[in-house]
Design a protein around this motif. Structure first.
Motif, PDB file in Angstrom:
ATOM      1  N   GLU A 271       0.828  -1.203   0.000  1.00 20.62           N
ATOM      2  CA  GLU A 271       0.000   0.000   0.000  1.00 20.62           C
ATOM      3  C   GLU A 271       0.866   1.259   0.000  1.00 20.62           C
ATOM      4  N   ARG A 272       1.927   1.225   0.786  1.00 24.61           N
ATOM      5  CA  ARG A 272       2.814   2.399   0.847  1.00 24.61           C
ATOM      6  C   ARG A 272       3.460   2.664  -0.507  1.00 24.61           C
ATOM      7  N   ARG A 273       3.915   1.621  -1.170  1.00 29.48           N
ATOM      8  CA  ARG A 273       4.565   1.791  -2.466  1.00 29.48           C
ATOM      9  C   ARG A 273       3.565   2.261  -3.530  1.00 29.48           C
ATOM     10  N   LEU A 274       2.358   1.715  -3.504  1.00 32.69           N
ATOM     11  CA  LEU A 274       1.349   2.149  -4.466  1.00 32.69           C
ATOM     12  C   LEU A 274       0.941   3.596  -4.227  1.00 32.69           C
ATOM     13  N   ALA A 275       0.836   3.992  -2.966  1.00 35.07           N
ATOM     14  CA  ALA A 275       0.481   5.374  -2.654  1.00 35.07           C
ATOM     15  C   ALA A 275       1.540   6.336  -3.180  1.00 35.07           C
ATOM     16  N   ALA A 276       2.793   5.944  -3.087  1.00 29.21           N
ATOM     17  CA  ALA A 276       3.873   6.801  -3.568  1.00 29.21           C
ATOM     18  C   ALA A 276       3.857   6.940  -5.088  1.00 29.21           C
ATOM     19  N   LEU A 277       3.264   5.951  -5.773  1.00 26.13           N
ATOM     20  CA  LEU A 277       3.221   5.981  -7.236  1.00 26.13           C
ATOM     21  C   LEU A 277       1.897   6.525  -7.769  1.00 26.13           C
ATOM     22  N   ALA A 278       0.933   6.740  -6.882  1.00 28.10           N
ATOM     23  CA  ALA A 278      -0.441   7.026  -7.300  1.00 28.10           C
ATOM     24  C   ALA A 278      -0.568   8.283  -8.147  1.00 28.10           C
ATOM     25  N   ASP A 279       0.202   9.304  -7.849  1.00 29.11           N
ATOM     26  CA  ASP A 279       0.063  10.574  -8.565  1.00 29.11           C
ATOM     27  C   ASP A 279       0.976  10.677  -9.782  1.00 29.11           C
ATOM     28  N   ARG A 280       1.730   9.639 -10.032  1.00 30.63           N
ATOM     29  CA  ARG A 280       2.609   9.630 -11.196  1.00 30.63           C
ATOM     30  C   ARG A 280       1.791   9.333 -12.446  1.00 30.63           C
ATOM     31  N   PRO A 281       2.059   9.991 -13.570  1.00 29.67           N
ATOM     32  CA  PRO A 281       1.336   9.656 -14.806  1.00 29.67           C
ATOM     33  C   PRO A 281       1.666   8.264 -15.313  1.00 29.67           C
ATOM     34  N   SER A 282       2.878   7.781 -14.993  1.00 28.76           N
ATOM     35  CA  SER A 282       3.272   6.438 -15.399  1.00 28.76           C
ATOM     36  C   SER A 282       4.410   5.964 -14.505  1.00 28.76           C
ATOM     37  N   PHE A 283       4.566   4.648 -14.453  1.00 28.53           N
ATOM     38  CA  PHE A 283       5.687   4.073 -13.711  1.00 28.53           C
ATOM     39  C   PHE A 283       5.955   2.676 -14.241  1.00 28.53           C
ATOM     40  N   ASP A 284       7.178   2.201 -14.014  1.00 25.32           N
ATOM     41  CA  ASP A 284       7.550   0.845 -14.410  1.00 25.32           C
ATOM     42  C   ASP A 284       7.231  -0.088 -13.252  1.00 25.32           C
ATOM     43  N   PHE A 285       6.250  -0.919 -13.440  1.00 27.90           N
ATOM     44  CA  PHE A 285       5.784  -1.806 -12.379  1.00 27.90           C
ATOM     45  C   PHE A 285       6.894  -2.722 -11.879  1.00 27.90           C
TER      46      PHE A 285
ATOM     47  N   ASN B 165      14.632 -14.671 -21.340  1.00 28.66           N
ATOM     48  CA  ASN B 165      14.753 -15.882 -20.524  1.00 28.66           C
ATOM     49  C   ASN B 165      13.617 -16.831 -20.850  1.00 28.66           C
ATOM     50  N   VAL B 166      13.965 -18.084 -21.130  1.00 22.37           N
ATOM     51  CA  VAL B 166      12.966 -19.105 -21.404  1.00 22.37           C
ATOM     52  C   VAL B 166      12.650 -19.898 -20.139  1.00 22.37           C
ATOM     53  N   THR B 167      13.680 -20.343 -19.430  1.00 18.44           N
ATOM     54  CA  THR B 167      13.461 -21.201 -18.264  1.00 18.44           C
ATOM     55  C   THR B 167      12.642 -20.495 -17.196  1.00 18.44           C
ATOM     56  N   LEU B 168      12.961 -19.238 -16.933  1.00 17.59           N
ATOM     57  CA  LEU B 168      12.236 -18.454 -15.929  1.00 17.59           C
ATOM     58  C   LEU B 168      11.735 -17.183 -16.617  1.00 17.59           C
ATOM     59  N   ARG B 169      10.514 -17.254 -17.145  1.00 17.36           N
ATOM     60  CA  ARG B 169       9.962 -16.162 -17.945  1.00 17.36           C
ATOM     61  C   ARG B 169       9.591 -14.979 -17.047  1.00 17.36           C
ATOM     62  N   GLY B 170       9.932 -13.780 -17.499  1.00 14.18           N
ATOM     63  CA  GLY B 170       9.601 -12.604 -16.707  1.00 14.18           C
ATOM     64  C   GLY B 170       9.799 -11.324 -17.475  1.00 14.18           C
ATOM     65  N   LEU B 171       9.237 -10.273 -16.932  1.00 11.54           N
ATOM     66  CA  LEU B 171       9.265  -8.967 -17.580  1.00 11.54           C
ATOM     67  C   LEU B 171      10.481  -8.152 -17.175  1.00 11.54           C
ATOM     68  N   HIS B 172      11.024  -7.427 -18.142  1.00 15.33           N
ATOM     69  CA  HIS B 172      12.049  -6.436 -17.837  1.00 15.33           C
ATOM     70  C   HIS B 172      11.394  -5.108 -17.500  1.00 15.33           C
ATOM     71  N   ARG B 173      10.340  -4.781 -18.246  1.00 14.10           N
ATOM     72  CA  ARG B 173       9.669  -3.496 -18.029  1.00 14.10           C
ATOM     73  C   ARG B 173       8.173  -3.647 -18.294  1.00 14.10           C
ATOM     74  N   LEU B 174       7.372  -3.052 -17.413  1.00 15.26           N
ATOM     75  CA  LEU B 174       5.915  -3.049 -17.565  1.00 15.26           C
ATOM     76  C   LEU B 174       5.420  -1.660 -17.187  1.00 15.26           C
ATOM     77  N   ASP B 175       5.215  -0.825 -18.187  1.00 17.31           N
ATOM     78  CA  ASP B 175       4.807   0.555 -17.930  1.00 17.31           C
ATOM     79  C   ASP B 175       3.308   0.628 -17.704  1.00 17.31           C
ATOM     80  N   LEU B 176       2.919   1.177 -16.557  1.00 12.07           N
ATOM     81  CA  LEU B 176       1.515   1.347 -16.205  1.00 12.07           C
ATOM     82  C   LEU B 176       1.211   2.826 -15.988  1.00 12.07           C
ATOM     83  N   GLY B 177      -0.047   3.181 -16.226  1.00 11.98           N
ATOM     84  CA  GLY B 177      -0.475   4.558 -16.016  1.00 11.98           C
ATOM     85  C   GLY B 177      -1.772   4.591 -15.214  1.00 11.98           C
ATOM     86  N   ARG B 178      -2.188   5.784 -14.848  1.00 12.29           N
ATOM     87  CA  ARG B 178      -3.424   5.933 -14.079  1.00 12.29           C
ATOM     88  C   ARG B 178      -4.605   5.484 -14.911  1.00 12.29           C
ATOM     89  N   GLY B 179      -5.549   4.807 -14.263  1.00 13.19           N
ATOM     90  CA  GLY B 179      -6.725   4.296 -14.985  1.00 13.19           C
ATOM     91  C   GLY B 179      -7.672   5.402 -15.396  1.00 13.19           C
TER      92      GLY B 179
END
Length: 393
Positions: A116-130, A379-393
């Motif tokens: 919750e603390r981390r999300l609150a700190a990002l809430a007013d940002r137009p975008s962030f890398d999740f 990565n194939v064995t352990l699939r994961g994201l390098h970057r996931l840009d999210l913005g305000r809904g």
């Protein structure tokens, strides 16, 4: 011997399209029955849920400890991840006992507060890398809190952790072997310092202190194996958990209405379905220790069987409409956390983190939306994201 199709499709799994679109990546494999040979991997490949379950569940016939096949394995590589019973049983028992004795209610509260603390700190940002601004730091905070240790240098830790994951794809990327070996050694040294510096007391609540006390109370597990196993816990608690969280959020955002459906609570069934569809573990390998067969297909001693976990989790003979995310799917016998003696030790922690973070995201008045195309790590064995840009809904 059944040969793989011309242009071994295993090589295609490391392409950007395959990493981004699991449905297309696993289409050539998931309806296969029986084992087939991959020249790329120099191994048999299992893709059906039945074949994969058989190999993962049977440590008598299929090994994780390559010494059982006469290979010279350095002691630095011996851990709960690579040992087989009975050696594996002793160190796993120590870790399971330590995990079970954690204060899970306190851990849930602290993880929820952190999210919750981390999300609150990002809430007013137009975008962030999740990934770099939420999932990664939250996972690292959580696993170091569980271990009862201070945060390592984050930038250095992230770099060496990535080297380890890269080296899991050594058959496709041979150049990753040496950096991965060095990175494992560096994390093992850190874990060894933690164990050596800790003086366990009656109020000790972290995993490191509990394991230090256990080491003093028993000779069943060597200091090297315990140190290496602690390195595995640290690394998996960060990489597997953060990748599961990132993949799960992306799967929810790509399935309209899913985050809204989670606002009232993330059920056990929803979590298991997200692990099936978006779990990071794509493949594992086992060695055959005696001539045998897998559901009628002969395998000789010394041959390797690569288990395509992600293909098995989309087996059309088991999962109806396997490419669709169904939060109420039942039954759901996926292999996202493995099977048998090497089933994922940290599964409860990864599920706790995912449930907490997804719930916090879903409950927000304006849940985030996806901005642009996600960027996956190679990565194939352990699939994961390098970057996931999210913005305000």
């Amino acid at each position: 011997m059944i040969e793989a199709p011309v242009g071994d499709p295993i090589r295609n799994l490391i392409t950007p399209r395959a990493l981004s679109d699991p449905a297309s990546a696993w289409e050539p494999f998931r309806s296969r029955g029986g084992l087939w040979w991959s020249e790329t991997l120099d191994s048999w490949v299992a893709a059906s849920l039945s074949d994969c379950s058989t190999v993962l569940s049977d440590a008598d016939r299929f090994c994780s400890d390559w010494r059982r096949l006469g290979e010279d394995t350095p002691v630095s590589a011996l851990s709960v991840q690579t040992l087989d019973p009975p050696e594996h049983t002793a160190v796993r028992a120590l870790l399971v006992h330590a995990f079970r004795s954690l204060g899970w209610d306190d851990l849930r509260r602290s993880t929820a507060d952190n999210a919750e603390r981390r999300l609150a700190a990002l809430a007013d940002r137009p975008s962030f890398d999740f990934m770099s601004e939420f999932a990664g730091p939250l996972a690292l905070d959580t696993i170091t809190g569980v271990l009862g240790v201070g945060l390592p240098d984050e930038s250095r830790f992230v770099a060496i952790s990535a080297d380890i994951v890269d080296s899991m794809d050594y058959a496709l990327r041979p150049e990753t072997v040496e950096p991965g070996r060095a990175a494992r050694g560096e994390l093992a040294e850190l874990a060894g310092r933690w164990l050596g510096e800790r003086t366990p007391g009656p109020g000790e609540r972290g995993l490191v202190g509990r394991l230090a006390a256990s080491r003093r109370a028993t000779d069943d597990v060597s200091e090297t194996v315990l140190r290496n196993s602690l390195r595995v816990v640290l690394h998996s608690g960060y990489e597997s958990a953060s990748r599961l969280l990132g993949n799960a959020v992306l799967a929810c955002l790509r399935s309209p209405g899913t985050l809204d459906a989670l606002a009232d609570g993330v059920t056990d069934a929803a979590l298991q379905e997200l692990v099936r569809c978006a779990g990071p573990v794509q493949a594992e390998a086992r060695g055959c220790v005696r001539d045998t067969d897998v559901n009628g297909h002969p395998v000789r001693r010394g041959e390797i069987v690569t288990v395509l976990v992600a293909a098995a989790n989309r087996d059309e003979r088991v999962f109806d409409d396997p490419d669709t995310l169904r939060l109420d799917r039942h039954p759901n016998p996926h292999l996202g956390f493995g099977r048998g003696p090497h089933a994922c030790l940290g599964a409860p922690l990864a599920l706790l983190l995912t449930r907490t973070a997804l719930g916090a995201l879903a409950r927000r008045h304006r849940p985030p939306r996806l901005l642009g195309e996600p960027v996956f790590r190679r990565n194939v064995t352990l699939r994961g994201l390098h970057r996931l840009d999210l913005g305000r809904g």
